[in-house]
Design a protein around this motif. Structure first.
Motif, PDB file in Angstrom:
ATOM      1  N   LEU A   1      14.112  -1.856   1.104  1.00  0.00           N
ATOM      2  CA  LEU A   1      14.667  -0.528   0.864  1.00  0.00           C
ATOM      3  C   LEU A   1      14.731  -0.189  -0.619  1.00  0.00           C
ATOM      4  O   LEU A   1      14.877   0.984  -0.992  1.00  0.00           O
ATOM      5  CB  LEU A   1      16.062  -0.432   1.488  1.00  0.00           C
ATOM      6  N   ASN A   2      14.626  -1.187  -1.480  1.00  0.00           N
ATOM      7  CA  ASN A   2      14.629  -0.927  -2.918  1.00  0.00           C
ATOM      8  C   ASN A   2      13.297  -0.369  -3.418  1.00  0.00           C
ATOM      9  O   ASN A   2      13.243   0.223  -4.501  1.00  0.00           O
ATOM     10  CB  ASN A   2      14.951  -2.212  -3.688  1.00  0.00           C
ATOM     11  N   VAL A   3      12.220  -0.580  -2.665  1.00  0.00           N
ATOM     12  CA  VAL A   3      10.897  -0.181  -3.151  1.00  0.00           C
ATOM     13  C   VAL A   3      10.210   0.838  -2.247  1.00  0.00           C
ATOM     14  O   VAL A   3       9.281   1.520  -2.679  1.00  0.00           O
ATOM     15  CB  VAL A   3       9.982  -1.422  -3.316  1.00  0.00           C
ATOM     16  N   VAL A   4      10.631   0.947  -0.983  1.00  0.00           N
ATOM     17  CA  VAL A   4      10.037   1.923  -0.058  1.00  0.00           C
ATOM     18  C   VAL A   4      11.153   2.540   0.770  1.00  0.00           C
ATOM     19  O   VAL A   4      12.299   2.078   0.751  1.00  0.00           O
ATOM     20  CB  VAL A   4       8.988   1.262   0.877  1.00  0.00           C
ATOM     21  N   ASP A   5      10.795   3.581   1.495  1.00  0.00           N
ATOM     22  CA  ASP A   5      11.724   4.208   2.440  1.00  0.00           C
ATOM     23  C   ASP A   5      11.281   3.905   3.863  1.00  0.00           C
ATOM     24  O   ASP A   5      10.081   3.798   4.140  1.00  0.00           O
ATOM     25  CB  ASP A   5      11.773   5.726   2.220  1.00  0.00           C
ATOM     26  N   PHE A   6      12.248   3.816   4.747  1.00  0.00           N
ATOM     27  CA  PHE A   6      11.978   3.586   6.161  1.00  0.00           C
ATOM     28  C   PHE A   6      12.294   4.848   6.949  1.00  0.00           C
ATOM     29  O   PHE A   6      13.275   5.554   6.667  1.00  0.00           O
ATOM     30  CB  PHE A   6      12.822   2.432   6.697  1.00  0.00           C
TER      31      PHE A   6
ATOM     32  N   GLN B   1       6.293   5.899   1.256  1.00  0.00           N
ATOM     33  CA  GLN B   1       6.537   5.705  -0.171  1.00  0.00           C
ATOM     34  C   GLN B   1       7.946   6.178  -0.543  1.00  0.00           C
ATOM     35  O   GLN B   1       8.517   7.054   0.103  1.00  0.00           O
ATOM     36  CB  GLN B   1       5.487   6.463  -0.986  1.00  0.00           C
ATOM     37  N   LYS B   2       8.512   5.570  -1.566  1.00  0.00           N
ATOM     38  CA  LYS B   2       9.846   5.946  -2.008  1.00  0.00           C
ATOM     39  C   LYS B   2       9.873   7.435  -2.376  1.00  0.00           C
ATOM     40  O   LYS B   2       8.967   7.949  -3.044  1.00  0.00           O
ATOM     41  CB  LYS B   2      10.230   5.114  -3.239  1.00  0.00           C
ATOM     42  N   ASN B   3      10.900   8.128  -1.865  1.00  0.00           N
ATOM     43  CA  ASN B   3      11.074   9.573  -2.099  1.00  0.00           C
ATOM     44  C   ASN B   3       9.891  10.372  -1.556  1.00  0.00           C
ATOM     45  O   ASN B   3       9.479  11.380  -2.134  1.00  0.00           O
ATOM     46  CB  ASN B   3      11.271   9.877  -3.592  1.00  0.00           C
ATOM     47  N   PHE B   4       9.344   9.941  -0.457  1.00  0.00           N
ATOM     48  CA  PHE B   4       8.218  10.637   0.177  1.00  0.00           C
ATOM     49  C   PHE B   4       8.667  12.044   0.588  1.00  0.00           C
ATOM     50  O   PHE B   4       9.687  12.200   1.273  1.00  0.00           O
ATOM     51  CB  PHE B   4       7.760   9.840   1.389  1.00  0.00           C
ATOM     52  N   PRO B   5       7.950  13.099   0.207  1.00  0.00           N
ATOM     53  CA  PRO B   5       8.434  14.472   0.444  1.00  0.00           C
ATOM     54  C   PRO B   5       8.517  14.846   1.917  1.00  0.00           C
ATOM     55  O   PRO B   5       9.285  15.751   2.272  1.00  0.00           O
ATOM     56  CB  PRO B   5       7.406  15.348  -0.300  1.00  0.00           C
ATOM     57  N   PHE B   6       7.744  14.207   2.767  1.00  0.00           N
ATOM     58  CA  PHE B   6       7.744  14.597   4.182  1.00  0.00           C
ATOM     59  C   PHE B   6       8.543  13.618   5.050  1.00  0.00           C
ATOM     60  O   PHE B   6       8.392  13.599   6.262  1.00  0.00           O
ATOM     61  CB  PHE B   6       6.300  14.680   4.680  1.00  0.00           C
ATOM     62  N   LYS B   7       9.377  12.820   4.412  1.00  0.00           N
ATOM     63  CA  LYS B   7      10.139  11.832   5.168  1.00  0.00           C
ATOM     64  C   LYS B   7      11.045  12.483   6.213  1.00  0.00           C
ATOM     65  O   LYS B   7      11.106  12.064   7.368  1.00  0.00           O
ATOM     66  CB  LYS B   7      10.986  10.971   4.223  1.00  0.00           C
ATOM     67  N   ASP B   8      11.758  13.539   5.810  1.00  0.00           N
ATOM     68  CA  ASP B   8      12.653  14.211   6.764  1.00  0.00           C
ATOM     69  C   ASP B   8      11.897  14.810   7.925  1.00  0.00           C
ATOM     70  O   ASP B   8      12.364  14.793   9.069  1.00  0.00           O
ATOM     71  CB  ASP B   8      13.448  15.311   6.031  1.00  0.00           C
TER      72      ASP B   8
ATOM     73  N   MET C   1       0.831  -1.204   0.000  1.00  0.00           N
ATOM     74  CA  MET C   1       0.000   0.000   0.000  1.00  0.00           C
ATOM     75  C   MET C   1       0.863   1.250   0.000  1.00  0.00           C
ATOM     76  O   MET C   1       0.567   2.229  -0.714  1.00  0.00           O
ATOM     77  CB  MET C   1      -0.932  -0.025   1.204  1.00  0.00           C
ATOM     78  N   ALA C   2       1.950   1.245   0.793  1.00  0.00           N
ATOM     79  CA  ALA C   2       2.849   2.393   0.809  1.00  0.00           C
ATOM     80  C   ALA C   2       3.587   2.529  -0.519  1.00  0.00           C
ATOM     81  O   ALA C   2       3.801   3.649  -1.016  1.00  0.00           O
ATOM     82  CB  ALA C   2       3.833   2.260   1.972  1.00  0.00           C
ATOM     83  N   MET C   3       3.969   1.408  -1.112  1.00  0.00           N
ATOM     84  CA  MET C   3       4.704   1.432  -2.371  1.00  0.00           C
ATOM     85  C   MET C   3       3.842   1.987  -3.502  1.00  0.00           C
ATOM     86  O   MET C   3       4.315   2.740  -4.357  1.00  0.00           O
ATOM     87  CB  MET C   3       5.179   0.012  -2.699  1.00  0.00           C
ATOM     88  N   ARG C   4       2.549   1.633  -3.485  1.00  0.00           N
ATOM     89  CA  ARG C   4       1.643   2.085  -4.552  1.00  0.00           C
ATOM     90  C   ARG C   4       1.072   3.473  -4.290  1.00  0.00           C
ATOM     91  O   ARG C   4       0.346   4.018  -5.114  1.00  0.00           O
ATOM     92  CB  ARG C   4       0.502   1.081  -4.721  1.00  0.00           C
ATOM     93  N   GLY C   5       1.359   4.039  -3.124  1.00  0.00           N
ATOM     94  CA  GLY C   5       0.838   5.353  -2.794  1.00  0.00           C
ATOM     95  C   GLY C   5      -0.570   5.329  -2.259  1.00  0.00           C
ATOM     96  O   GLY C   5      -1.209   6.383  -2.150  1.00  0.00           O
ATOM     97  N   GLU C   6      -1.095   4.146  -1.929  1.00  0.00           N
ATOM     98  CA  GLU C   6      -2.439   4.041  -1.365  1.00  0.00           C
ATOM     99  C   GLU C   6      -2.480   4.500   0.089  1.00  0.00           C
ATOM    100  O   GLU C   6      -3.554   4.777   0.627  1.00  0.00           O
ATOM    101  CB  GLU C   6      -2.928   2.602  -1.470  1.00  0.00           C
ATOM    102  N   ALA C   7      -1.321   4.540   0.749  1.00  0.00           N
ATOM    103  CA  ALA C   7      -1.225   5.033   2.130  1.00  0.00           C
ATOM    104  C   ALA C   7       0.023   5.894   2.230  1.00  0.00           C
ATOM    105  O   ALA C   7       1.046   5.617   1.580  1.00  0.00           O
ATOM    106  CB  ALA C   7      -1.156   3.858   3.115  1.00  0.00           C
ATOM    107  N   ASP C   8      -0.082   6.947   3.020  1.00  0.00           N
ATOM    108  CA  ASP C   8       1.073   7.834   3.187  1.00  0.00           C
ATOM    109  C   ASP C   8       2.152   7.195   4.058  1.00  0.00           C
ATOM    110  O   ASP C   8       3.349   7.406   3.833  1.00  0.00           O
ATOM    111  CB  ASP C   8       0.633   9.157   3.808  1.00  0.00           C
ATOM    112  N   ILE C   9       1.734   6.443   5.082  1.00  0.00           N
ATOM    113  CA  ILE C   9       2.688   5.848   6.013  1.00  0.00           C
ATOM    114  C   ILE C   9       2.113   4.520   6.515  1.00  0.00           C
ATOM    115  O   ILE C   9       0.910   4.411   6.776  1.00  0.00           O
ATOM    116  CB  ILE C   9       2.989   6.812   7.186  1.00  0.00           C
ATOM    117  N   ALA C  10       2.965   3.538   6.604  1.00  0.00           N
ATOM    118  CA  ALA C  10       2.591   2.236   7.163  1.00  0.00           C
ATOM    119  C   ALA C  10       3.164   2.151   8.563  1.00  0.00           C
ATOM    120  O   ALA C  10       4.390   2.179   8.740  1.00  0.00           O
ATOM    121  CB  ALA C  10       3.127   1.105   6.290  1.00  0.00           C
ATOM    122  N   ILE C  11       2.264   2.097   9.545  1.00  0.00           N
ATOM    123  CA  ILE C  11       2.682   2.114  10.952  1.00  0.00           C
ATOM    124  C   ILE C  11       2.589   0.703  11.520  1.00  0.00           C
ATOM    125  O   ILE C  11       1.543   0.062  11.473  1.00  0.00           O
ATOM    126  CB  ILE C  11       1.799   3.075  11.763  1.00  0.00           C
TER     127      ILE C  11
END
Length: 267
Positions: free
Chosen positions: A24-29, A255-262, A4-14
């Motif tokens: 790590l190849n498909v999502v960011d932690f 999601q990979k390269n999520f803008p609010f990750k930082d 869901m996180a990889m496809r953009g269906e969810a902003d964050i997987a908790i």
């Protein structure tokens, strides 16, 4: 949740999601919040009732108990022979049953038991008392240590012992990181565990796994903290293995390269 996180269906997987190179190849932690080891849970093996009844004899070995019994009989026989040979001994002191009771009562600490009246009997009985004192001191010290240190009920302590036995079949949740870890193993310990999972039931939730564990035929492998949490009301029936393995980091997924990750990482 990873999909869901990889496809953009969810902003964050908790959740307690394990960081792996493949993920790590498909999502960011996000920044890891906990380091976690992997363990496994199994059903306790209850001691048979007959074995529990004889726990009191376990502080010293069977050889010691046999030696005490043989020494008791020999002491009674020696006292009887000396009583028959001694001119100062009374006639009743030549009774084997009486002398066996003298030797046995010394072990039991009976103060009103009969005593020999001839000198040779006093010497033999003195050595017998010294022997019994040493045996009782050894038994008391061993018994204190035996009762103070609890004996674990878990039949297996680590993954190596799980792979070396045939009673418990290893069990993991389908599609998890552990499932793919064992499945992709090329050899060694993890490969042996995967071979033992050849006929493993397909489970997708932890409740199904614990239901199988309670049958006494399966050992469920999962995160140690999750296992401890699930065991909070089942600690009398189930037991976690002593050693953990495969220390990993747990984190949330975006999601990979999520803008609010930082921003999430700084929080």
């Amino acid at each position: 949740m990873i999909g869901m996180a990889m496809r953009g269906e969810a902003d964050i997987a908790i959740g307690p999601i394990t960081r792996t190179a493949a993920r790590l190849n498909v999502v960011d932690f996000l920044t890891p919040f906990q380091e976690e080891g992997i363990g496994f849970v199994m059903k306790k093996i209850d001691s048979p009732l007959l074995e529990q009844m004889f726990h009191v004899f376990r502080p010293i070995s069977l050889v010691c108990w046999v030696a005490v019994v043989v020494s008791t009989v020999l002491t009674g026989i020696i006292l009887t022979i000396l009583a028959k040979l001694s001119p100062s001994a009374e006639h009743k002191e030549a009774s084997l049953s009486r002398n066996l009771w003298i030797a046995l009562s010394s072990i039991l600490g009976q103060e009103d038991c009969p005593r020999p009246t001839f000198h040779q009997g006093y010497i033999i009985l003195g050595f017998w008392w010294i022997f019994i004192t040493l045996i009782m001191a050894l038994y008391a010290s061993s018994l204190a240590a035996f009762l103070t240190v609890p004996l674990p009920n878990a039949p297996l302590r680590n993954l190596e012992e799980l792979a070396s036995q045939t009673h418990y079949k290893p069990l993991v949740t389908q599609g998890t990181n552990l499932f793919h870890l064992f499945k992709s193993a090329k050899g060694g310990l993890h490969k042996r565990i995967w071979e033992m999972m050849s006929d493993m039931p397909k489970i997708t939730v932890m409740d199904e796994a614990f239901s199988l564990v309670e049958t006494g035929k399966y050992a469920f492998i999962s995160d140690s903290s999750e296992l401890r949490f699930e065991l909070r009301n089942k600690c009398d029936e189930l037991e976690i293995a002593q050693d953990s393995f495969l220390l990993t980091q747990l984190s949330f997924v975006v999601q990979k390269n999520f803008p609010f990750k930082d921003a999430f990482d700084h929080q």
